[in-house]
Design a protein around this motif. Sequence first.
Motif, mmCIF file in Angstrom:
data_model
loop_
_atom_site.group_PDB
_atom_site.id
_atom_site.type_symbol
_atom_site.label_atom_id
_atom_site.label_comp_id
_atom_site.label_asym_id
_atom_site.label_seq_id
_atom_site.Cartn_x
_atom_site.Cartn_y
_atom_site.Cartn_z
ATOM 1 N N LYS A 3 35.318 35.126 48.826
ATOM 2 C CA LYS A 3 33.875 35.345 49.004
ATOM 3 C C LYS A 3 33.406 36.648 48.363
ATOM 4 C CE LYS A 3 33.398 32.664 53.206
ATOM 5 N NZ LYS A 3 33.346 32.693 54.663
ATOM 6 N N TYR A 4 34.328 37.597 48.229
ATOM 7 C CA TYR A 4 33.958 38.901 47.650
ATOM 8 C C TYR A 4 34.289 38.989 46.160
ATOM 9 C CZ TYR A 4 33.310 40.579 52.406
ATOM 10 O OH TYR A 4 32.863 40.754 53.689
ATOM 11 N N THR A 5 34.905 37.947 45.621
ATOM 12 C CA THR A 5 35.331 37.999 44.220
ATOM 13 C C THR A 5 34.792 36.774 43.471
ATOM 14 O OG1 THR A 5 37.379 36.911 44.889
ATOM 15 C CG2 THR A 5 37.457 39.302 44.692
ATOM 16 N N PRO A 6 33.482 36.747 43.232
ATOM 17 C CA PRO A 6 32.877 35.515 42.704
ATOM 18 C C PRO A 6 33.331 35.146 41.297
ATOM 19 C CG PRO A 6 31.261 37.303 42.792
ATOM 20 C CD PRO A 6 32.475 37.788 43.497
ATOM 21 N N PHE A 7 33.934 36.083 40.583
ATOM 22 C CA PHE A 7 34.340 35.759 39.212
ATOM 23 C C PHE A 7 35.846 35.488 39.104
ATOM 24 C CE2 PHE A 7 30.427 38.206 38.954
ATOM 25 C CZ PHE A 7 29.643 37.320 38.220
ATOM 26 N N SER A 8 36.530 35.442 40.225
ATOM 27 C CA SER A 8 37.980 35.225 40.152
ATOM 28 C C SER A 8 38.327 33.765 40.428
ATOM 29 C CB SER A 8 38.712 36.146 41.126
ATOM 30 O OG SER A 8 38.624 35.629 42.412
ATOM 31 N N ARG A 9 39.535 33.382 40.032
ATOM 32 C CA ARG A 9 40.002 32.002 40.227
ATOM 33 C C ARG A 9 41.300 32.046 41.038
ATOM 34 N NH1 ARG A 9 41.154 30.902 34.383
ATOM 35 N NH2 ARG A 9 41.435 33.156 34.485
ATOM 36 N N PRO A 10 41.184 32.266 42.345
ATOM 37 C CA PRO A 10 42.401 32.357 43.160
ATOM 38 C C PRO A 10 43.163 31.042 43.154
ATOM 39 C CG PRO A 10 40.471 32.178 44.567
ATOM 40 C CD PRO A 10 39.961 32.325 43.168
ATOM 41 N N MET A 11 44.460 31.134 43.353
ATOM 42 C CA MET A 11 45.248 29.897 43.452
ATOM 43 C C MET A 11 46.275 30.017 44.571
ATOM 44 S SD MET A 11 48.209 29.849 40.575
ATOM 45 C CE MET A 11 47.366 30.135 39.053
ATOM 46 N N ILE A 48 39.777 40.575 40.011
ATOM 47 C CA ILE A 48 41.165 40.500 40.477
ATOM 48 C C ILE A 48 41.518 39.026 40.616
ATOM 49 C CG2 ILE A 48 40.679 40.529 42.969
ATOM 50 C CD1 ILE A 48 43.046 42.645 43.064
ATOM 51 N N GLU A 49 42.729 38.669 40.251
ATOM 52 C CA GLU A 49 43.137 37.260 40.282
ATOM 53 C C GLU A 49 44.357 37.119 41.192
ATOM 54 O OE1 GLU A 49 41.293 35.127 39.097
ATOM 55 O OE2 GLU A 49 40.332 35.765 37.239
ATOM 56 N N PRO A 50 44.139 36.827 42.464
ATOM 57 C CA PRO A 50 45.288 36.702 43.373
ATOM 58 C C PRO A 50 45.844 35.280 43.474
ATOM 59 C CG PRO A 50 43.225 36.841 44.617
ATOM 60 C CD PRO A 50 42.855 36.738 43.162
ATOM 61 N N ALA A 51 47.147 35.214 43.729
ATOM 62 C CA ALA A 51 47.781 33.936 44.093
ATOM 63 C C ALA A 51 48.406 34.124 45.473
ATOM 64 C CB ALA A 51 48.854 33.563 43.082
ATOM 65 N N ARG A 66 42.230 21.380 45.522
ATOM 66 C CA ARG A 66 42.474 21.728 44.118
ATOM 67 C C ARG A 66 42.985 23.142 43.922
ATOM 68 N NH1 ARG A 66 37.153 20.336 41.221
ATOM 69 N NH2 ARG A 66 37.869 21.960 39.829
ATOM 70 N N ILE A 67 42.746 24.004 44.892
ATOM 71 C CA ILE A 67 43.172 25.396 44.752
ATOM 72 C C ILE A 67 44.703 25.509 44.716
ATOM 73 C CG2 ILE A 67 43.240 25.980 47.227
ATOM 74 C CD1 ILE A 67 41.858 28.658 46.421
ATOM 75 N N VAL A 68 45.394 24.496 45.234
ATOM 76 C CA VAL A 68 46.867 24.485 45.184
ATOM 77 C C VAL A 68 47.288 24.060 43.781
ATOM 78 C CG1 VAL A 68 48.973 23.460 46.107
ATOM 79 C CG2 VAL A 68 47.089 24.029 47.648
ATOM 80 N N ARG A 69 47.851 25.026 43.041
ATOM 81 C CA ARG A 69 48.153 24.752 41.633
ATOM 82 C C ARG A 69 49.647 24.526 41.387
ATOM 83 N NH1 ARG A 69 43.967 27.143 38.659
ATOM 84 N NH2 ARG A 69 45.096 26.564 36.780
ATOM 85 N N PHE A 70 50.460 24.807 42.396
ATOM 86 C CA PHE A 70 51.898 24.597 42.235
ATOM 87 C C PHE A 70 52.483 24.367 43.621
ATOM 88 C CE2 PHE A 70 56.308 25.478 41.311
ATOM 89 C CZ PHE A 70 56.447 25.078 39.984
ATOM 90 N N GLN A 71 53.527 23.551 43.689
ATOM 91 C CA GLN A 71 54.129 23.278 44.994
ATOM 92 C C GLN A 71 55.608 23.638 44.978
ATOM 93 O OE1 GLN A 71 53.140 19.270 46.350
ATOM 94 N NE2 GLN A 71 51.265 19.407 45.138
#
Lengths: 440, 119
Positions: A73-81, A45-48, A96-101
Amino acid sequence: MAKLEKAKEPDITIPEEFGLRDEVRFLKTEDIKLFRLLRESMNKIEPAYVATYPPSECGIATFTKDVVTSVAKYTPFSRPMVVAVRREHEIEPYERIVRFQIYKERHESYLEAARFLNDSYIDIVSVQHEYGIYGGPDGEYILDFLEALEKPAVATLHTVLQNPSPNQKRIIQEIVRLCDVSIVMVRVGRQILIDTYGVDPQKVTVIPHGVPNVHRVPAARVKRALGMADNSIISTFGLINRGKGIEYVIQAMPRIVEKHPNAIYLVLGETHPGVRKYEGETYRNMLTELVAQLGMEKHVRFNNRFLALDELVRYLCATDVYVTPYLNKDQITSGTLAYALGCGKAIVSTPYLYAEEVLADGRGLLVDFASPESIADAIIRILDDPKLKENLEAAAYRYGRRAAWFNVAVDYLGLFHRVLNRRRLAKELVESTQSMSDRQ
Amino acid sequence: MEMDLGIHVKMHNNIGIIKLSGELDAYTSGRFREVMIETLENGCAHLVISLADVEYVDSSGLGALVGGLKRVSERKGRLVLVGARPQVRKVFEITGLEKVFPIYGTEQEAIEALEHFES
């Protein structure tokens, strides 16, 4: 007035986690076969997340970081932003997790953010809502963001007013309509949404406010580490502003000290940056003067700075009675009260909506609003009665464990999956109906 | 800090059965890792982890289980779970780790499955 000294070397710490994400990273070099098995088997799952975010100093920013970190912590293969909402004058860099402002007061910035997310790999968007963090009248620009967003969305509503203005009411109604599900942190919040705002009950769910994972520790041990072994410690923490009602606890102190001469009230936290901007330290100065007028200089201490989580937890663990003397009856969330529950503290609070619900069933003592007498009575009752104190602490801790961030993260993740499944099923239904009508 | 995890170990042939009670989290998962290593070093090829009395598992607990699975795999063995409560089972379902760790209803079922695997 005595300043609170920096805590001495602690004898408690929240342990460093070596969690699932760390283990998976380790496997990538150590056992590629198992790494691949996990990658193929685990749910993706890929949440923003859209909200304020540290280094911005506000409760929502802290909350957002806690949700992001806990779910990841429960989604080791996801790239949250994170899509961070910022004010123009804030210049400190984000992680770095902040990808847009989103620039709070720039309307077009909200539409750009929606387009950015629409074009991204993101599956679902989690929006934190509090009127003040978004731009426009009552923060209504967030509606334009949600209108333009084409991804599934859930909103966490941090403020649900019982008597909203027409525009405030409209904004919440629209958020609930535009999002797949909205989250509140207590049942009473959900009921207000149904009764006052007329929203669809199916679209509102309750997930508690998360709390740090703290195992109970005898207060005496922590007090020793803080050099306060002989004191009865009463505390309140958080960003300080007038609505906190701290003056009423200070006014209660002379009666408390009469009965418990070693009692100390710790006020932990700096003035809310938003408040400091327009009135400086006026409120804190008023509190300081009150302390002097009452001759309570040895019994009230201020710590006017931001406390890191470890330090905050240490003070909470040392606390005998935690107090939230807040003045706003409508308040449906309190991060600080949630933290005190998580640390298993005996709690005294005014009966604002959140406190009324989470402190029910013997989890705390409720006192009248703006009443030093009532506050003094409750605190003295707890300090006089170790059995009552122990019962309150145990009940608070049990409740707090369920609300530990690791459990709350599972609730959020479960909700994200439910929303995506529902969307997928709806899409399949539309496609199969379309296909049937094409055949006819 | 209080250590809120009970750990009880027993052996059945080359199967190590580790029964946990309490909370498997950041405070307690380190000890659990050590016990799994000790059990394998004592000659076990497989591990049965009983979660029937475990109230909560966090990501550190899951990390420890994945670490245990790695060590068991190195010995060509298997790691299976027994009796997770709803709150714990939910964690495995939501992460998808239920596809990695078979969960059996009872200890006996788990042992039989491992013996069948051996034969």
